[in-house]
Design an enzyme around this catalytic site. Sequence first.
Site, PDB file in Angstrom:
ATOM      1  N   HIS A  24       0.861  -1.198   0.000  1.00 19.32           N
ATOM      2  CA  HIS A  24       0.000   0.000   0.000  1.00 19.32           C
ATOM      3  C   HIS A  24       0.889   1.237   0.000  1.00 19.32           C
ATOM      4  O   HIS A  24       0.839   2.045   0.935  1.00 19.32           O
ATOM      5  CB  HIS A  24      -0.944   0.011   1.205  1.00 19.32           C
ATOM      6  CG  HIS A  24      -2.083  -0.959   1.066  1.00 19.32           C
ATOM      7  ND1 HIS A  24      -2.839  -1.413   2.113  1.00 19.32           N
ATOM      8  CD2 HIS A  24      -2.610  -1.570  -0.032  1.00 19.32           C
ATOM      9  CE1 HIS A  24      -3.774  -2.247   1.677  1.00 19.32           C
ATOM     10  NE2 HIS A  24      -3.651  -2.359   0.373  1.00 19.32           N
ATOM     11  N   HIS A  80     -10.882  -9.892  -6.726  1.00 19.29           N
ATOM     12  CA  HIS A  80     -10.545  -8.571  -6.152  1.00 19.29           C
ATOM     13  C   HIS A  80      -9.853  -7.732  -7.225  1.00 19.29           C
ATOM     14  O   HIS A  80      -9.023  -8.246  -7.981  1.00 19.29           O
ATOM     15  CB  HIS A  80      -9.616  -8.830  -4.959  1.00 19.29           C
ATOM     16  CG  HIS A  80      -9.175  -7.633  -4.185  1.00 19.29           C
ATOM     17  ND1 HIS A  80      -9.865  -6.441  -4.146  1.00 19.29           N
ATOM     18  CD2 HIS A  80      -8.087  -7.448  -3.385  1.00 19.29           C
ATOM     19  CE1 HIS A  80      -9.218  -5.598  -3.357  1.00 19.29           C
ATOM     20  NE2 HIS A  80      -8.140  -6.178  -2.890  1.00 19.29           N
ATOM     21  N   GLU A  82      -7.770  -5.078  -6.748  1.00 17.84           N
ATOM     22  CA  GLU A  82      -6.477  -4.455  -6.428  1.00 17.84           C
ATOM     23  C   GLU A  82      -5.364  -5.051  -7.290  1.00 17.84           C
ATOM     24  O   GLU A  82      -5.359  -6.245  -7.596  1.00 17.84           O
ATOM     25  CB  GLU A  82      -6.165  -4.591  -4.927  1.00 17.84           C
ATOM     26  CG  GLU A  82      -5.078  -3.622  -4.491  1.00 17.84           C
ATOM     27  CD  GLU A  82      -5.017  -3.398  -2.982  1.00 17.84           C
ATOM     28  OE1 GLU A  82      -5.690  -4.117  -2.217  1.00 17.84           O
ATOM     29  OE2 GLU A  82      -4.267  -2.479  -2.568  1.00 17.84           O
ATOM     30  N   ASP A  84      -2.400  -6.050  -7.147  1.00 14.22           N
ATOM     31  CA  ASP A  84      -1.568  -7.217  -6.839  1.00 14.22           C
ATOM     32  C   ASP A  84      -2.247  -8.517  -7.260  1.00 14.22           C
ATOM     33  O   ASP A  84      -1.593  -9.560  -7.330  1.00 14.22           O
ATOM     34  CB  ASP A  84      -1.165  -7.259  -5.355  1.00 14.22           C
ATOM     35  CG  ASP A  84      -2.334  -7.060  -4.401  1.00 14.22           C
ATOM     36  OD1 ASP A  84      -3.300  -6.377  -4.767  1.00 14.22           O
ATOM     37  OD2 ASP A  84      -2.263  -7.583  -3.277  1.00 14.22           O
ATOM     38  N   HIS A 146     -11.230  -6.430   1.610  1.00 15.98           N
ATOM     39  CA  HIS A 146     -11.244  -5.110   2.189  1.00 15.98           C
ATOM     40  C   HIS A 146     -11.593  -4.000   1.188  1.00 15.98           C
ATOM     41  O   HIS A 146     -11.456  -2.804   1.531  1.00 15.98           O
ATOM     42  CB  HIS A 146      -9.865  -4.823   2.815  1.00 15.98           C
ATOM     43  CG  HIS A 146      -8.751  -4.749   1.780  1.00 15.98           C
ATOM     44  ND1 HIS A 146      -7.905  -3.666   1.695  1.00 15.98           N
ATOM     45  CD2 HIS A 146      -8.377  -5.581   0.804  1.00 15.98           C
ATOM     46  CE1 HIS A 146      -7.041  -3.854   0.723  1.00 15.98           C
ATOM     47  NE2 HIS A 146      -7.302  -4.998   0.166  1.00 15.98           N
ATOM     48  N   ASP A 165      -7.738 -11.846  -0.296  1.00 20.81           N
ATOM     49  CA  ASP A 165      -6.944 -11.215   0.760  1.00 20.81           C
ATOM     50  C   ASP A 165      -7.246 -11.794   2.150  1.00 20.81           C
ATOM     51  O   ASP A 165      -6.388 -11.752   3.039  1.00 20.81           O
ATOM     52  CB  ASP A 165      -7.218  -9.710   0.794  1.00 20.81           C
ATOM     53  CG  ASP A 165      -6.389  -8.942  -0.231  1.00 20.81           C
ATOM     54  OD1 ASP A 165      -5.298  -9.411  -0.596  1.00 20.81           O
ATOM     55  OD2 ASP A 165      -6.835  -7.871  -0.670  1.00 20.81           O
ATOM     56  N   TYR A 193      -0.933  -8.697   9.310  1.00 21.44           N
ATOM     57  CA  TYR A 193      -1.727  -8.471   8.094  1.00 21.44           C
ATOM     58  C   TYR A 193      -3.140  -8.046   8.483  1.00 21.44           C
ATOM     59  O   TYR A 193      -3.691  -7.072   7.965  1.00 21.44           O
ATOM     60  CB  TYR A 193      -1.733  -9.781   7.308  1.00 21.44           C
ATOM     61  CG  TYR A 193      -2.454  -9.787   5.985  1.00 21.44           C
ATOM     62  CD1 TYR A 193      -1.742  -9.694   4.796  1.00 21.44           C
ATOM     63  CD2 TYR A 193      -3.831  -9.938   5.915  1.00 21.44           C
ATOM     64  CE1 TYR A 193      -2.388  -9.742   3.572  1.00 21.44           C
ATOM     65  CE2 TYR A 193      -4.485  -9.978   4.705  1.00 21.44           C
ATOM     66  CZ  TYR A 193      -3.756  -9.881   3.532  1.00 21.44           C
ATOM     67  OH  TYR A 193      -4.406  -9.923   2.334  1.00 21.44           O
ATOM     68  N   HIS A 226      -2.330 -14.372  -0.617  1.00 22.87           N
ATOM     69  CA  HIS A 226      -0.987 -14.010  -0.123  1.00 22.87           C
ATOM     70  C   HIS A 226      -0.561 -15.062   0.903  1.00 22.87           C
ATOM     71  O   HIS A 226      -1.366 -15.476   1.743  1.00 22.87           O
ATOM     72  CB  HIS A 226      -0.991 -12.657   0.590  1.00 22.87           C
ATOM     73  CG  HIS A 226      -1.336 -11.488  -0.281  1.00 22.87           C
ATOM     74  ND1 HIS A 226      -0.509 -11.032  -1.279  1.00 22.87           N
ATOM     75  CD2 HIS A 226      -2.412 -10.670  -0.277  1.00 22.87           C
ATOM     76  CE1 HIS A 226      -1.077  -9.986  -1.860  1.00 22.87           C
ATOM     77  NE2 HIS A 226      -2.224  -9.745  -1.278  1.00 22.87           N
TER      78      HIS A 226
HETATM   79 FE1  FEO Z   1      -6.297  -5.969  -1.529  1.00 21.89          FE
HETATM   80 FE2  FEO Z   1      -3.836  -8.296  -1.884  1.00 21.89          FE
HETATM   81  O1  FEO Z   1      -4.897  -6.856  -2.387  1.00 21.89           O
END
Ligand code: FEO
Length: 398
Positions: A24, A80, A82, A84, A146, A165, A193, A226
């Site tokens: 982030h 998701h 995002e 990544d 999230h 996530d 995390y 992750h």
């Molecule tokens: Fe909210 Fe691993 O991205």
Amino acid sequence: MPTVKVLENIYWVGVVDWNKRHFHGYAYSTQRGTSYNAYLIVDNKVALVDTVEHPFAEEMIERIKEVIDPSKIDYIIANHVEADHSGSIKEILNLAPNATLVGTANCKAGLEKHYFGYWKFQTVKTGDTLSLGERTLTFLEAPMLHWPDSMFTYIEKDALLLSNDGFGQHLASSKRFDDEINQEILMWEAGKYYANILWLYSSLVLRKLAEVQKLGLKIDMIAPSHGVIWRKAPMKIVEAYLKWANGEADKKALIVYDTMWASTERMAKAMLEGITSEGIEAKLYRLPVSDEGDIIGELLETKGLLLGSATINNGVLPTVAPFLREIEGLRPKNKLAAAFGSYGWGGGATAAIEKSLKSAGMELVAPAITVKWVPDNAELQKCHEYGREFAKKIKAAE
Ligand code: FEO
């Protein structure tokens, strides 16, 4: 690192980012690196669940090629938006141009605004299913866990939850499963995390866990996007999430501060001795020498926080301000707190700290303690007593 068989016809085709040190932007330190987990499900139809951060697209594609020709991918499940996880969608679609993207309505809107690609998209909501042949994917929206677009994918045949996530850890490893790595490190990274990414959304976490329980989903394995896969003890991380989301913490204390000419630090150390003299464990962290993400991780399971700063320009030191912003944003539940600090003439730091502690939803258990210029022995004794009283409050807390 080779493609890893997770279950029969389900493969890990993600990448390990050994050198990721911040997430982030620079908001969250990831000293142990991370991984971006993508999963390939080979059935009558082929589905890729999530992708990886863009610079690693080729590495993921090479892993997919170890199993199938990427042009055979029928579906890309985007749990998701995002970057990544979505960063390599374009590259996959170059190889599998007929593949259909699958995600929530918010995911569709988010992907279009990120990549300006108006791709073939199947919008799904909670309870919708997609048959691949032997396996059926069931989707479960997880808004604000999230991001608004977040979603879980569940496979009943394998009792497998692909949680994106949720339940993740920023932890680079050559191992892929929870039972293959050090448990203390695993739970520390999972907690750090949670604290840095999900803490603010704890009430939604509780609601989602209750929803999963009500749906009666059998879960033998949780594969996040992750870190390692929870195959041996998926309930261990679910129980930890319940604990964290409910604000359960150990009866111990953190003292977090910065100092100008060591007066505030002397106060901090006197309070530390006072707390520990009551048999309560305490740790002391100076900002910014200590890592803010780690402190937030420590705070997750810690009941009490003493937060201090010397005064400068009628407020806190600039090194303390980011920490105040962070706790105001994360709103940790069920914490006891108090402020302390030294000043030269007008003061102001402790008032700013108290305002932030209140804004973060913490319970202020005592008025701030302040010292003008340098603490003398009597003032240090007062700090010691202040620490003792704080420890007693922690001991008496629910
Ligand atoms: Fe909210 Fe691993 O991205």
